[in-house]
Design a protein around this motif. Structure first.
Motif, mmCIF file in Angstrom:
data_model
loop_
_atom_site.group_PDB
_atom_site.id
_atom_site.type_symbol
_atom_site.label_atom_id
_atom_site.label_comp_id
_atom_site.label_asym_id
_atom_site.label_seq_id
_atom_site.Cartn_x
_atom_site.Cartn_y
_atom_site.Cartn_z
ATOM 1 N N ARG A 297 55.374 34.065 48.893
ATOM 2 C CA ARG A 297 56.333 34.051 49.998
ATOM 3 C C ARG A 297 56.871 35.425 50.360
ATOM 4 O O ARG A 297 57.028 35.753 51.528
ATOM 5 N N LEU A 298 57.202 36.244 49.362
ATOM 6 C CA LEU A 298 57.806 37.549 49.638
ATOM 7 C C LEU A 298 56.830 38.706 49.492
ATOM 8 O O LEU A 298 57.112 39.801 49.963
ATOM 9 N N GLY A 299 55.709 38.495 48.824
ATOM 10 C CA GLY A 299 54.679 39.516 48.760
ATOM 11 C C GLY A 299 54.822 40.480 47.595
ATOM 12 O O GLY A 299 55.794 40.469 46.831
ATOM 13 N N LEU A 300 53.828 41.362 47.471
ATOM 14 C CA LEU A 300 53.765 42.299 46.363
ATOM 15 C C LEU A 300 54.900 43.312 46.395
ATOM 16 O O LEU A 300 55.376 43.750 45.344
ATOM 17 N N GLY A 301 55.315 43.718 47.591
ATOM 18 C CA GLY A 301 56.334 44.759 47.692
ATOM 19 C C GLY A 301 57.600 44.396 46.945
ATOM 20 O O GLY A 301 58.135 45.181 46.157
ATOM 21 N N VAL A 302 58.100 43.172 47.172
ATOM 22 C CA VAL A 302 59.323 42.722 46.500
ATOM 23 C C VAL A 302 59.082 42.568 45.003
ATOM 24 O O VAL A 302 59.900 42.990 44.172
ATOM 25 N N ALA A 340 57.100 39.001 34.320
ATOM 26 C CA ALA A 340 56.967 37.866 35.230
ATOM 27 C C ALA A 340 56.574 38.270 36.637
ATOM 28 O O ALA A 340 55.915 37.505 37.340
ATOM 29 N N LEU A 341 56.965 39.461 37.074
ATOM 30 C CA LEU A 341 56.728 39.867 38.459
ATOM 31 C C LEU A 341 55.877 41.128 38.569
ATOM 32 O O LEU A 341 54.815 41.120 39.189
ATOM 33 N N GLU A 342 56.351 42.227 37.961
ATOM 34 C CA GLU A 342 55.671 43.497 38.184
ATOM 35 C C GLU A 342 54.283 43.543 37.547
ATOM 36 O O GLU A 342 53.315 43.968 38.182
ATOM 37 N N ARG A 343 54.159 43.109 36.286
ATOM 38 C CA ARG A 343 52.857 43.192 35.623
ATOM 39 C C ARG A 343 51.804 42.307 36.285
ATOM 40 O O ARG A 343 50.699 42.784 36.576
ATOM 41 N N PRO A 344 52.082 41.005 36.558
ATOM 42 C CA PRO A 344 51.072 40.219 37.280
ATOM 43 C C PRO A 344 50.724 40.812 38.643
ATOM 44 O O PRO A 344 49.570 40.761 39.074
ATOM 45 N N SER A 345 51.714 41.400 39.325
ATOM 46 C CA SER A 345 51.448 42.003 40.637
ATOM 47 C C SER A 345 50.545 43.223 40.493
ATOM 48 O O SER A 345 49.619 43.426 41.286
ATOM 49 N N ARG A 346 50.822 44.037 39.485
ATOM 50 C CA ARG A 346 49.979 45.216 39.259
ATOM 51 C C ARG A 346 48.556 44.797 38.909
ATOM 52 O O ARG A 346 47.589 45.396 39.380
ATOM 53 N N GLU A 347 48.425 43.759 38.070
ATOM 54 C CA GLU A 347 47.078 43.304 37.711
ATOM 55 C C GLU A 347 46.355 42.726 38.926
ATOM 56 O O GLU A 347 45.139 42.832 39.037
ATOM 57 N N LEU A 348 47.112 42.136 39.833
ATOM 58 C CA LEU A 348 46.518 41.610 41.059
ATOM 59 C C LEU A 348 45.912 42.732 41.898
ATOM 60 O O LEU A 348 44.905 42.536 42.585
ATOM 61 N N LEU A 349 46.492 43.919 41.841
ATOM 62 C CA LEU A 349 45.964 45.053 42.593
ATOM 63 C C LEU A 349 44.542 45.411 42.160
ATOM 64 O O LEU A 349 43.753 45.927 42.955
ATOM 65 N N TYR A 350 44.212 45.138 40.893
ATOM 66 C CA TYR A 350 42.882 45.490 40.395
ATOM 67 C C TYR A 350 41.795 44.556 40.907
ATOM 68 O O TYR A 350 40.609 44.847 40.732
ATOM 69 N N THR A 351 42.178 43.434 41.522
ATOM 70 C CA THR A 351 41.153 42.582 42.120
ATOM 71 C C THR A 351 40.596 43.203 43.399
ATOM 72 O O THR A 351 39.612 42.703 43.943
ATOM 73 N N THR A 352 41.221 44.277 43.875
ATOM 74 C CA THR A 352 40.765 44.923 45.109
ATOM 75 C C THR A 352 39.887 46.136 44.847
ATOM 76 O O THR A 352 39.500 46.826 45.789
ATOM 77 N N VAL A 353 39.579 46.439 43.551
ATOM 78 C CA VAL A 353 38.786 47.618 43.231
ATOM 79 C C VAL A 353 37.437 47.201 42.658
ATOM 80 O O VAL A 353 37.182 46.025 42.390
#
Length: 438
Positions: A297-302, A340-353
């Motif tokens: 709902r709020l995205g990676l930025g938040v 709960a938020l930052e680490r899963p979001s950071r790991e999600l970024l690696y799906t784009t590489v």
């Protein structure tokens, strides 16, 4: 396997993904439970005779030096062998190391030297096994799947942390803290078997091309080269540095506060386990109820911004009133939002590489860069103390790091959206029945 109504309340999982989700949850649970059974033991050694006689900056520097050897060795393995063989091999190698440490501790062979080696070894072990786990997850799941599933998978790790801390707290005195090593050894073998099950699922359900299941290829220093040539990876590296530096300052403050109390080693193990337990209970609540919904709902930025903001507020509060209870509160909120938020979001970024970036650059960032941040923080704290800064002065001087961290996090979220849209363009041209090649 059809998802149960109970499971659907927590995660948007599809029928073909249920098996992989449950195996991933168990995989991360056993991995983190095993580590956190031993982490209070390591921390207790850090405030006892084994490590206390050596300055902290030298311990962190030694860990960084070991990483300089371990990371190229890992890169060489993934360059030549497929993931389903490399990952279990790494875990079983660490398992044999654990049994060796048990023998040395039991025979009381050079206790001080072995305690120092164990401290460094466990610091290396933690980063390696977790980095390998998330690289594997990014290889298994597409970005869209990660947004739906990573929250609950990360919750498996947090549940494992809580279980490990409860085991350490309740068994360290009656069982003897050295015997906790056997629990971690058994759990590591369980993790290796989970990898094999997930590799089988990926082959049968995701139907990846042979190149995805095979060796990654490339040279042993590819991670460093990739990091040096990619602004996106450099930003990921900076984000890890900022988290590592601020974590080390909090850890050193925790050690100093606990060290002010007179406790024997088994009691210290229980004390450190209690502190970690508060952090992880709150984390599990957020991961189960908030992570997936917030990412969608709020995205990676938040999701990436919350932890840097809380870090800045926490540092200012601790500078004003450095106490054990406030430290527990800061670490609980900060740790919960990170896991709960930052680490899963950071790991999600690696799906784009690319796969090579995922296994090699990510490994370099999660290990070398992370421990480099530890060493930098330890030496910085020592330098600030030489200049006459007390606890409050050190925290105030380093609080601006959180501002830089926030800026980098916002940059990453913006560029991740661009990368994801670029990946979706060729996907739209694929046949409707094509399975994601992860």
């Amino acid at each position: 396997m059809r998802p149960s109504p109970w499971l659907k309340r927590f995660v948007d999982v599809r029928e073909e993904e249920v098996g992989a989700l449950l195996w991933s949850f168990l995989y991360f649970f056993t991995l983190m439970c095993g580590y956190f059974v031993l982490k209070p033991l390591r921390d207790a050694m850090g405030t006892a005779g084994g490590v206390k006689g050596l300055k902290w900056q030298w311990m962190f520097t030694a860990t960084f030096a070991v990483m300089m050897v371990a990371v190229p060795a890992y890169s060489a393995l993934v360059a030549r062998w497929p993931r389903k063989r490399v990952i279990p091999f790494i875990y079983r190698f660490f398992l044999l190391n654990l049994l060796g440490f048990f023998v040395l501790f039991k025979l009381e062979v050079e206790p001080q030297a072995v305690a120092r080696v164990f401290y460094v070894w466990l610091s290396v072990y933690n980063l390696f096994v977790v980095s390998v786990f998330w690289s594997f997850m990014a290889d298994l799941f597409a970005s869209e799947q990660g947004k739906r599933l990573y929250g609950l998978i990360a919750g498996g790790g947090t549940a494992g942390v809580i279980a490990g801390l409860l085991l350490a707290r309740n068994l360290s005195v009656p069982l003897g803290h050295i015997h906790l090593i056997f629990i971690t050894a058994v759990l590591l073998e369980c993790s290796a078997r989970c990898v094999q099950q997930l590799a089988r699922w990926a082959h049968d359900v995701q139907h990846p091309p042979p190149s995805v299941e095979g060796p990654v290829g490339g040279g042993i220093l590819a991670g460093l080269k990739l990091l040096a040539t990619s602004p996106f990876l450099l930003a990921l590296g900076l984000q890890v540095v900022f988290y590592s530096v601020t974590s080390t300052f909090l850890y050193l403050l925790q050690v100093n506060l606990v060290d002010a109390k007179t406790l024997d080693e088994a009691e210290r193990v229980a004390k450190f386990a209690n502190i970690e337990l508060w952090v992880q209970v709150l984390t599990l609540v957020l991961q189960s109820l908030v992570t997936a919904r917030l990412l969608e709902r709020l995205g990676l930025g938040v999701a990436l911004a919350v932890t840097p903001v809380l870090t800045a507020v926490g540092f200012l509060g601790l500078a004003a009133m450095p106490s054990v209870w406030l430290l527990i509160g800061v670490r609980s909120l900060r740790g919960a939002t990170h896991y709960a938020l930052e680490r899963p979001s950071r790991e999600l970024l690696y799906t784009t590489v690319s796969r090579e970036e995922r296994y090699k650059a990510k490994s370099f960032i999660d290990t070398m860069v992370y421990r480099g941040g530890d060493a930098l923080a330890a030496w910085t704290e020592d330098g600030l103390k030489v200049l006459g800064f007390g606890v409050a002065g050190v925290l105030l001087a380093t609080a601006p790091v959180a501002g830089l961290w926030l800026a980098v996090s916002l940059y990453l979220s913006r560029h991740a959206r661009i990368r994801t849209r670029a990946q979706e363009v060729p996907a739209l041209a694929s046949a409707p029945g094509d399975a994601p090649a992860r």
